[in-house]
Design an enzyme around this catalytic site. Structure first.
Site, PDB file in Angstrom:
ATOM      1  N   LYS A  13      54.090  36.373  45.207  1.00  0.00           N
ATOM      2  CA  LYS A  13      53.388  35.132  44.819  1.00  0.00           C
ATOM      3  C   LYS A  13      54.401  34.052  44.431  1.00  0.00           C
ATOM      4  O   LYS A  13      54.270  32.885  44.814  1.00  0.00           O
ATOM      5  CB  LYS A  13      52.425  35.399  43.653  1.00  0.00           C
ATOM      6  CG  LYS A  13      51.245  36.283  44.016  1.00  0.00           C
ATOM      7  CD  LYS A  13      50.333  35.629  45.038  1.00  0.00           C
ATOM      8  CE  LYS A  13      49.206  36.533  45.468  1.00  0.00           C
ATOM      9  NZ  LYS A  13      48.444  36.061  46.616  1.00  0.00           N
ATOM     10  N   TYR A  27      54.608  42.764  44.070  1.00  0.00           N
ATOM     11  CA  TYR A  27      53.420  41.925  44.283  1.00  0.00           C
ATOM     12  C   TYR A  27      53.627  40.555  43.634  1.00  0.00           C
ATOM     13  O   TYR A  27      53.445  39.500  44.263  1.00  0.00           O
ATOM     14  CB  TYR A  27      52.155  42.591  43.699  1.00  0.00           C
ATOM     15  CG  TYR A  27      51.025  41.603  43.557  1.00  0.00           C
ATOM     16  CD1 TYR A  27      50.361  41.126  44.684  1.00  0.00           C
ATOM     17  CD2 TYR A  27      50.669  41.083  42.307  1.00  0.00           C
ATOM     18  CE1 TYR A  27      49.362  40.167  44.581  1.00  0.00           C
ATOM     19  CE2 TYR A  27      49.667  40.126  42.195  1.00  0.00           C
ATOM     20  CZ  TYR A  27      49.020  39.683  43.328  1.00  0.00           C
ATOM     21  OH  TYR A  27      48.042  38.723  43.219  1.00  0.00           O
ATOM     22  N   SER A  65      48.954  33.207  41.215  1.00  0.00           N
ATOM     23  CA  SER A  65      48.554  34.115  40.139  1.00  0.00           C
ATOM     24  C   SER A  65      49.311  33.808  38.861  1.00  0.00           C
ATOM     25  O   SER A  65      50.461  33.327  38.893  1.00  0.00           O
ATOM     26  CB  SER A  65      48.882  35.541  40.594  1.00  0.00           C
ATOM     27  OG  SER A  65      48.836  36.428  39.513  1.00  0.00           O
TER      28      SER A  65
HETATM   29  P1  NAD Z   1      40.762  41.461  47.735  1.00  0.00           P
HETATM   30  O1  NAD Z   1      41.669  42.586  48.092  1.00  0.00           O
HETATM   31  O2  NAD Z   1      39.382  41.776  47.326  1.00  0.00           O
HETATM   32  O3  NAD Z   1      40.711  40.401  48.927  1.00  0.00           O
HETATM   33  C1  NAD Z   1      41.802  40.179  49.793  1.00  0.00           C
HETATM   34  C2  NAD Z   1      41.275  40.318  51.206  1.00  0.00           C
HETATM   35  O4  NAD Z   1      42.336  40.080  52.119  1.00  0.00           O
HETATM   36  C3  NAD Z   1      40.729  41.715  51.512  1.00  0.00           C
HETATM   37  O5  NAD Z   1      39.410  41.582  52.010  1.00  0.00           O
HETATM   38  C4  NAD Z   1      41.676  42.278  52.564  1.00  0.00           C
HETATM   39  O6  NAD Z   1      40.997  43.096  53.496  1.00  0.00           O
HETATM   40  C5  NAD Z   1      42.229  41.009  53.196  1.00  0.00           C
HETATM   41  N1  NAD Z   1      43.574  41.096  53.756  1.00  0.00           N
HETATM   42  C6  NAD Z   1      44.708  41.542  53.169  1.00  0.00           C
HETATM   43  N2  NAD Z   1      45.755  41.359  53.976  1.00  0.00           N
HETATM   44  C7  NAD Z   1      45.285  40.797  55.115  1.00  0.00           C
HETATM   45  C8  NAD Z   1      45.895  40.354  56.308  1.00  0.00           C
HETATM   46  N3  NAD Z   1      47.213  40.467  56.504  1.00  0.00           N
HETATM   47  N4  NAD Z   1      45.113  39.816  57.277  1.00  0.00           N
HETATM   48  C9  NAD Z   1      43.774  39.691  57.099  1.00  0.00           C
HETATM   49  N5  NAD Z   1      43.146  40.083  55.974  1.00  0.00           N
HETATM   50  C10 NAD Z   1      43.894  40.625  54.993  1.00  0.00           C
HETATM   51  O7  NAD Z   1      41.513  40.614  46.603  1.00  0.00           O
HETATM   52  P2  NAD Z   1      40.955  39.430  45.698  1.00  0.00           P
HETATM   53  O8  NAD Z   1      40.880  39.934  44.304  1.00  0.00           O
HETATM   54  O9  NAD Z   1      39.776  38.799  46.326  1.00  0.00           O
HETATM   55  O10 NAD Z   1      42.206  38.450  45.770  1.00  0.00           O
HETATM   56  C11 NAD Z   1      42.283  37.376  46.670  1.00  0.00           C
HETATM   57  C12 NAD Z   1      43.635  36.705  46.525  1.00  0.00           C
HETATM   58  O11 NAD Z   1      43.794  36.279  45.172  1.00  0.00           O
HETATM   59  C13 NAD Z   1      44.823  37.617  46.816  1.00  0.00           C
HETATM   60  O12 NAD Z   1      45.821  36.868  47.454  1.00  0.00           O
HETATM   61  C14 NAD Z   1      45.288  38.048  45.447  1.00  0.00           C
HETATM   62  O13 NAD Z   1      46.646  38.371  45.417  1.00  0.00           O
HETATM   63  C15 NAD Z   1      45.003  36.791  44.631  1.00  0.00           C
HETATM   64  N6  NAD Z   1      44.827  37.051  43.201  1.00  0.00           N
HETATM   65  C16 NAD Z   1      43.931  38.005  42.803  1.00  0.00           C
HETATM   66  C17 NAD Z   1      43.789  38.275  41.440  1.00  0.00           C
HETATM   67  C18 NAD Z   1      42.865  39.360  40.979  1.00  0.00           C
HETATM   68  O14 NAD Z   1      43.071  39.895  39.886  1.00  0.00           O
HETATM   69  N7  NAD Z   1      41.820  39.722  41.722  1.00  0.00           N
HETATM   70  C19 NAD Z   1      44.534  37.551  40.514  1.00  0.00           C
HETATM   71  C20 NAD Z   1      45.419  36.566  40.963  1.00  0.00           C
HETATM   72  C21 NAD Z   1      45.565  36.321  42.318  1.00  0.00           C
HETATM   73  C1  WQD Z   2      44.392  43.722  31.371  1.00  0.00           C
HETATM   74  C2  WQD Z   2      44.692  44.320  30.009  1.00  0.00           C
HETATM   75  C3  WQD Z   2      46.215  46.183  30.087  1.00  0.00           C
HETATM   76  C4  WQD Z   2      43.532  48.833  32.331  1.00  0.00           C
HETATM   77  C5  WQD Z   2      46.857  42.344  36.718  1.00  0.00           C
HETATM   78  C6  WQD Z   2      48.051  41.934  37.523  1.00  0.00           C
HETATM   79  C7  WQD Z   2      48.047  40.460  37.767  1.00  0.00           C
HETATM   80  C8  WQD Z   2      46.690  39.970  38.307  1.00  0.00           C
HETATM   81  C9  WQD Z   2      45.509  40.572  37.636  1.00  0.00           C
HETATM   82  C10 WQD Z   2      46.867  39.428  40.611  1.00  0.00           C
HETATM   83  C11 WQD Z   2      46.164  44.677  29.807  1.00  0.00           C
HETATM   84  C12 WQD Z   2      44.854  46.630  29.613  1.00  0.00           C
HETATM   85  C13 WQD Z   2      44.100  47.765  31.658  1.00  0.00           C
HETATM   86  C14 WQD Z   2      43.190  49.990  31.592  1.00  0.00           C
HETATM   87  C15 WQD Z   2      43.977  48.916  29.582  1.00  0.00           C
HETATM   88  N1  WQD Z   2      46.514  40.210  39.669  1.00  0.00           N
HETATM   89  N2  WQD Z   2      44.304  47.811  30.314  1.00  0.00           N
HETATM   90  N3  WQD Z   2      43.415  49.986  30.230  1.00  0.00           N
HETATM   91  O1  WQD Z   2      47.653  43.460  33.914  1.00  0.00           O
HETATM   92  O2  WQD Z   2      46.655  41.312  33.058  1.00  0.00           O
HETATM   93  O3  WQD Z   2      46.886  41.649  35.475  1.00  0.00           O
HETATM   94  O4  WQD Z   2      45.671  41.971  37.432  1.00  0.00           O
HETATM   95  O5  WQD Z   2      47.598  38.512  40.638  1.00  0.00           O
HETATM   96  O6  WQD Z   2      49.098  40.203  38.638  1.00  0.00           O
HETATM   97  O7  WQD Z   2      49.219  42.295  36.815  1.00  0.00           O
HETATM   98  O8  WQD Z   2      45.191  42.940  34.277  1.00  0.00           O
HETATM   99  O9  WQD Z   2      43.097  44.192  34.113  1.00  0.00           O
HETATM  100  O10 WQD Z   2      45.216  45.430  34.706  1.00  0.00           O
HETATM  101  O11 WQD Z   2      44.929  44.561  32.399  1.00  0.00           O
HETATM  102  O12 WQD Z   2      44.164  48.971  28.369  1.00  0.00           O
HETATM  103  O13 WQD Z   2      42.696  51.014  32.136  1.00  0.00           O
HETATM  104  O14 WQD Z   2      43.986  45.567  29.906  1.00  0.00           O
HETATM  105  O15 WQD Z   2      47.226  46.838  29.407  1.00  0.00           O
HETATM  106  O16 WQD Z   2      46.458  44.434  28.449  1.00  0.00           O
HETATM  107  P1  WQD Z   2      46.703  42.383  34.090  1.00  0.00           P
HETATM  108  P2  WQD Z   2      44.555  44.334  33.957  1.00  0.00           P
END
Ligand code: NAD
Ligand code: WQD
Length: 343
Positions: A156, A152, A126
């Site tokens: 990562k 969290y 991430s």
């Molecule tokens: P999500 O929660 O939709 O998907 C994650 C899935 O993993 C879920 O379906 C959950 O049920 C499953 N899960 C969690 N822990 C588990 C375990 N121990 N065993 C089996 N299944 C398990 O999230 P997403 O948005 O699809 O994210 C996928 C990956 O990408 C995650 O690792 C997340 O941290 C990473 N990521 C997401 C974002 C984002 O903003 N969505 C950004 C950066 C990184």
């Molecule tokens: C985006 C922008 C907020 C909600 C987070 C995690 C990051 C990653 C993705 C997994 C920011 C603003 C938000 C709201 C707002 N996940 N905002 N009103 O914070 O960039 O990233 O999700 O790895 O780890 O930190 O994403 O969508 O929460 O926010 O004004 O109700 O929107 O302040 O500027 P962020 P976000």
């Protein structure tokens, strides 16, 4: 070459979109997901889109006997490890749950990968690993680990370090760390998308729920940042582009650890995103300026030149595409996967 791929967390938001791209590239994914943040309905809908059955195991990755049986049943060529807990605020309240789930699941997977000789692994990292960005746009070589404000994010960062150590100990591993920026949007069919179980934490799903009338207004967290209009700037990437990044990473084969930003290179402010969503949905989106959210940074966007150069991937879809697709998903499925299938 067709690959058998273990997809952990494959029922989730990014996982489901990636299943579609894997299957259209000719690969055979097998999903392991404990459905802690998803539903089996998501897999059923992916099966409808691709017109094929997808093997699905409702298993927690830390369940070693169950996982060993799955490794024995299929002969995997690669692992894509999406499984993990991802809510930043919840991770502050429940750090041990996050450390246990995210770290243990990855350690178990690595043990099994070694035992069964599966040497290719793609890990969902991430933008959060960059903490407070030392430069913009961020590059893979930019400083990591300083200013990460929540458990969290630390999982990562720690897991990236673990994976690097494993690759040093066994040079036949091919490990790809994909650093996702802000994933948004949905599949163009409107039948799958992000389905937060509670009030969304992230901006785009929140805006979508305001547009559809489930929430009253968007709280804009701060308008006094040093950005184009004072609101936070992020690099929003269409989830389908992100999914395709995994296929590109699978096709690239060299030992060691390879790290790529999956980003667009463009920054979009909160107000710009609200305006784009309003245009895509044809709905007015009321908003109010609120306090800054603790832990937020002003701006975060990245260069994805390394991914383009090495794995031949670059983002092709725009923020307008993402808003249109997210709106289609939200308006057709106001109750997410709990509601009827509409498309
Ligand atoms: P999500 O929660 O939709 O998907 C994650 C899935 O993993 C879920 O379906 C959950 O049920 C499953 N899960 C969690 N822990 C588990 C375990 N121990 N065993 C089996 N299944 C398990 O999230 P997403 O948005 O699809 O994210 C996928 C990956 O990408 C995650 O690792 C997340 O941290 C990473 N990521 C997401 C974002 C984002 O903003 N969505 C950004 C950066 C990184
Ligand atoms: C985006 C922008 C907020 C909600 C987070 C995690 C990051 C990653 C993705 C997994 C920011 C603003 C938000 C709201 C707002 N996940 N905002 N009103 O914070 O960039 O990233 O999700 O790895 O780890 O930190 O994403 O969508 O929460 O926010 O004004 O109700 O929107 O302040 O500027 P962020 P976000």
């Amino acid at each position: 070459m067709k690959k058998n791929i273990l997809v952990t967390g494959g029922a989730g938001y990014i996982g489901t979109h990636t299943l579609i791209e894997l299957i259209s590239a000719g690969h055979s994914p097998v999903v392991v997901d404990n459905l802690s943040n998803s539903s089996e309905e998501a897999i059923r809908r992916v099966e409808k889109i691709v017109g094929a059955e997808i093997p699905f195991h409702k298993v927690t990755v830390q369940d070693i006997p169950a996982m060993r049986a799955i490794f024995e049943q299929y002969s995997f060529n690669a692992i894509i490890h999406f499984a993990g807990l991802k809510a930043v605020g919840e991770s502050v309240a429940k750090p041990l749950e996050y450390y246990k789930n995210n770290l243990d699941s990855t350690l178990v997977l690595l043990d099994l990968a070694k035992e069964f000789g599966v040497k290719k692994l793609i890990f969902s990292s991430s933008a959060t690993v960059y903490g407070t960005p030392e430069e913009l746009p961020l590059k893979e070589t930019s400083r990591v680990g300083v200013g990460i404000t929540n458990p969290y994010g630390r999982t990562k960062y720690m897991l990236e370090e673990v994976l690097k150590d494993v690759a040093v100990s066994d040079p036949s591993f091919e490990i790809t760390l994909l650093r996702y920026f802000n994933p948004v949007g949905a599949h163009e069919s409107g039948t799958i998308g992000e389905d937060p179980s509670d009030i969304p934490n992230n901006l785009l799903p929140y805006v979508a729920q305001v547009a559809v009338g489930k929430l009253n207004h968007v709280n804009v967290f701060g308008n006094d940042y040093e950005t184009i209009d004072g609101t936070g700037v992020r690099d929003y990437i269409h989830v389908v582009d992100l999914a395709r990044g995994h296929v590109a990473a699978l096709n690239y084969s060299t030992p060691g650890v390879h790290t790529y930003n999956l980003a667009t290179g463009n920054g979009t402010s909160v107000l710009q995103l609200i305006a784009a969503f309003s245009k895509a949905s044809g709905r007015e989106i009321p908003y109010q300026i609120a306090e800054r959210r603790p832990g937020d940074i002003a701006a975060c966007y990245a260069s994805a030149a390394q991914a383009e150069h090495e794995i031949g991937w670059k983002a092709e879809l725009s923020i307008e595409n993402a808003c249109a697709d997210a709106w289609k998903w939200q308006s057709l499925n106001p109750d997410g996967y709990a509601g009827p299938i509409n498309a």
